[in-house]
Design a protein around this motif. Structure first.
Motif, PDB file in Angstrom:
ATOM      1  N   TYR A 164       2.780  -5.237   0.404  1.00  0.00           N
ATOM      2  CA  TYR A 164       3.987  -5.331   1.500  1.00  0.00           C
ATOM      3  C   TYR A 164       3.750  -6.463   1.955  1.00  0.00           C
ATOM      4  CZ  TYR A 164       5.246  -1.275  -1.421  1.00  0.00           C
ATOM      5  OH  TYR A 164       5.886  -0.508  -2.237  1.00  0.00           O
ATOM      6  N   ASN A 165       5.195  -6.684   2.735  1.00  0.00           N
ATOM      7  CA  ASN A 165       4.758  -7.510   4.264  1.00  0.00           C
ATOM      8  C   ASN A 165       4.413  -6.825   5.605  1.00  0.00           C
ATOM      9  OD1 ASN A 165       4.415 -10.122   3.062  1.00  0.00           O
ATOM     10  ND2 ASN A 165       5.823 -10.449   2.473  1.00  0.00           N
TER      11      ASN A 165
ATOM     12  N   ILE B 245      -4.194  -5.499  12.390  1.00  0.00           N
ATOM     13  CA  ILE B 245      -3.150  -3.583  11.630  1.00  0.00           C
ATOM     14  C   ILE B 245      -3.857  -2.244  11.274  1.00  0.00           C
ATOM     15  CG2 ILE B 245      -1.228  -3.087  10.926  1.00  0.00           C
ATOM     16  CD1 ILE B 245      -0.221  -6.259  10.728  1.00  0.00           C
ATOM     17  N   LYS B 246      -3.976  -1.926  12.157  1.00  0.00           N
ATOM     18  CA  LYS B 246      -4.342  -0.103  11.485  1.00  0.00           C
ATOM     19  C   LYS B 246      -3.731   0.754  10.834  1.00  0.00           C
ATOM     20  CE  LYS B 246      -9.171  -0.557  13.687  1.00  0.00           C
ATOM     21  NZ  LYS B 246      -9.597   0.008  12.412  1.00  0.00           N
TER      22      LYS B 246
ATOM     23  N   ALA C 135      -5.197  -4.883   8.178  1.00  0.00           N
ATOM     24  CA  ALA C 135      -5.106  -6.454   7.708  1.00  0.00           C
ATOM     25  C   ALA C 135      -5.845  -7.123   9.194  1.00  0.00           C
ATOM     26  CB  ALA C 135      -3.876  -7.247   8.358  1.00  0.00           C
ATOM     27  N   SER C 136      -6.819  -7.840   9.494  1.00  0.00           N
ATOM     28  CA  SER C 136      -7.920  -8.643  10.680  1.00  0.00           C
ATOM     29  C   SER C 136      -7.864  -9.984  10.641  1.00  0.00           C
ATOM     30  CB  SER C 136      -9.203  -7.833  10.540  1.00  0.00           C
ATOM     31  OG  SER C 136      -9.999  -7.685   9.956  1.00  0.00           O
ATOM     32  N   ASN C 137      -8.208 -10.157  10.992  1.00  0.00           N
ATOM     33  CA  ASN C 137      -9.042 -11.818  12.039  1.00  0.00           C
ATOM     34  C   ASN C 137      -8.002 -12.685  11.954  1.00  0.00           C
ATOM     35  OD1 ASN C 137     -11.189 -11.364  12.396  1.00  0.00           O
ATOM     36  ND2 ASN C 137     -12.564 -10.971  10.597  1.00  0.00           N
TER      37      ASN C 137
ATOM     38  N   ARG D 128       3.542 -12.591  10.146  1.00  0.00           N
ATOM     39  CA  ARG D 128       3.757 -12.245   9.320  1.00  0.00           C
ATOM     40  C   ARG D 128       2.192 -11.776   8.366  1.00  0.00           C
ATOM     41  NH1 ARG D 128       2.718 -12.671   4.307  1.00  0.00           N
ATOM     42  NH2 ARG D 128       3.611 -14.259   3.258  1.00  0.00           N
ATOM     43  N   ILE D 129       1.908 -10.808   7.556  1.00  0.00           N
ATOM     44  CA  ILE D 129       1.084 -10.729   6.919  1.00  0.00           C
ATOM     45  C   ILE D 129       0.975 -10.109   5.527  1.00  0.00           C
ATOM     46  CG2 ILE D 129      -0.232  -8.750   7.930  1.00  0.00           C
ATOM     47  CD1 ILE D 129      -3.465 -11.046   7.166  1.00  0.00           C
ATOM     48  N   GLU D 130       0.383 -10.094   4.587  1.00  0.00           N
ATOM     49  CA  GLU D 130       0.633  -9.146   3.668  1.00  0.00           C
ATOM     50  C   GLU D 130      -0.686  -8.083   3.624  1.00  0.00           C
ATOM     51  OE1 GLU D 130       2.104  -9.643  -0.951  1.00  0.00           O
ATOM     52  OE2 GLU D 130      -0.152 -10.430  -0.775  1.00  0.00           O
ATOM     53  N   VAL D 131      -0.361  -6.786   3.137  1.00  0.00           N
ATOM     54  CA  VAL D 131      -1.232  -5.700   2.757  1.00  0.00           C
ATOM     55  C   VAL D 131      -0.958  -4.988   2.038  1.00  0.00           C
ATOM     56  CG1 VAL D 131      -1.368  -4.967   6.043  1.00  0.00           C
ATOM     57  CG2 VAL D 131      -0.264  -4.058   4.445  1.00  0.00           C
ATOM     58  N   ALA D 132      -2.550  -3.882   1.310  1.00  0.00           N
ATOM     59  CA  ALA D 132      -2.086  -3.208   0.091  1.00  0.00           C
ATOM     60  C   ALA D 132      -1.208  -1.620   0.677  1.00  0.00           C
ATOM     61  CB  ALA D 132      -3.594  -3.570  -0.359  1.00  0.00           C
TER      62      ALA D 132
END
Length: 131
Positions: free
Chosen positions: A52-53, A72-73, A86-88, A95-99
């Motif tokens: 998801y974003n 993001i934690k 997510a990091s760096n 926005r960034i996509e994460v699992a």
């Protein structure tokens, strides 16, 4: 006793010298930036194993950011888990996509770090493997 006084006097002199040196070198102004997380939000449901974003508002970003690198934690009930989603990445990306990690089903929030932390609204993660 004289040895202690000599060390203390030397420390005071070195501290004073460093303070005047630091004052003589102007630092560029930098601003702390904690963008508001816009997604996930209340009512959002994520499913374990899916991607998801995560989105955040960058419209009020200052010119010079103290720490432009984000992380993001996952959190829950005012506890930040050691789960980094997510990091760096640049806090200006928006926005960034994460699992979605394998966690128990329930309500969670994300903690967005850059200069300081900003929490997302509480959202739900479902895990069909949970009992």
């Amino acid at each position: 006793m004289k040895f202690t006084n000599a060390i203390t006097s030397s420390f005071v002199l070195v501290s004073a010298a460093l303070s005047s040196l630091t004052a003589a070198v102007p630092l560029s102004r930098r601003d702390v930036y904690a963008p508001r997380v816009t997604s996930p939000h209340n009512g959002t449901v994520w499913t374990f194993g899916q991607r998801y974003n995560v989105t955040w508002d960058t419209s009020d970003a200052p010119q010079r950011i103290t720490n432009p690198i984000g992380q993001i934690k996952l959190g829950r009930d005012n506890i930040i888990f050691p789960i980094t989603l997510a990091s760096n990445f640049s806090v200006l990306d928006g926005r960034i996509e994460v699992a979605v990690p394998n966690v128990d089903s329930g309500d969670y929030n994300l903690v967005f770090f850059g200069d300081s932390g900003d929490n997302s609204e509480v959202f739900t993660i479902t895990n069909t493997n949970s009992n």
